[in-house]
Design a protein around this motif. Sequence first.
Motif, PDB file in Angstrom:
ATOM      1  N   ARG A  23      18.611  47.515 -32.432  1.00  0.00           N
ATOM      2  CA  ARG A  23      17.816  46.171 -32.441  1.00  0.00           C
ATOM      3  C   ARG A  23      18.148  45.326 -31.706  1.00  0.00           C
ATOM      4  NH1 ARG A  23      13.972  43.667 -32.754  1.00  0.00           N
ATOM      5  NH2 ARG A  23      13.625  41.777 -33.896  1.00  0.00           N
ATOM      6  N   GLU A  26      16.389  45.992 -28.455  1.00  0.00           N
ATOM      7  CA  GLU A  26      15.177  45.825 -28.606  1.00  0.00           C
ATOM      8  C   GLU A  26      15.041  44.179 -28.258  1.00  0.00           C
ATOM      9  OE1 GLU A  26      13.417  48.823 -31.812  1.00  0.00           O
ATOM     10  OE2 GLU A  26      14.204  47.203 -32.454  1.00  0.00           O
ATOM     11  N   LEU A  42      18.605  38.319 -35.435  1.00  0.00           N
ATOM     12  CA  LEU A  42      18.921  39.587 -36.355  1.00  0.00           C
ATOM     13  C   LEU A  42      19.135  39.261 -37.778  1.00  0.00           C
ATOM     14  CD1 LEU A  42      21.255  41.403 -33.692  1.00  0.00           C
ATOM     15  CD2 LEU A  42      18.905  41.913 -34.263  1.00  0.00           C
TER      16      LEU A  42
END
Length: 109
Positions: A23, A26, A42
């Motif tokens: 993540r 990304e 996040l």
Amino acid sequence: MNQNIQQFKADFFKALAHPMRIRILEVLSEGDKNVNELQSILGSEGSAVSQQLSVLRNKNVVTGLKDGTSVIYSLRDPLIKELLAVTKQIFDNHLVDAISLLEVIRNES
């Protein structure tokens, strides 16, 4: 020489082997961020984000550039963004296969 490449690949994929690290990559593929920005995006504690960034930094997947009191993180290699896209395509292919199999099973019933 080939063994060196295989070891690099194994170490590289180990560095990616955590959902939060994926993540983070990304998010960084969309642009450079500091820890606070990553934490906010996040929805995770700063210590957890910092810990995962440390793994990515130690494996040379991301780089950190000091900017005053904070560190700006970025992808070390822009090809990582392409790797994430290819991985998504592989996932989609597996999903299509699973859906096709489900349709075959339903039609046989």
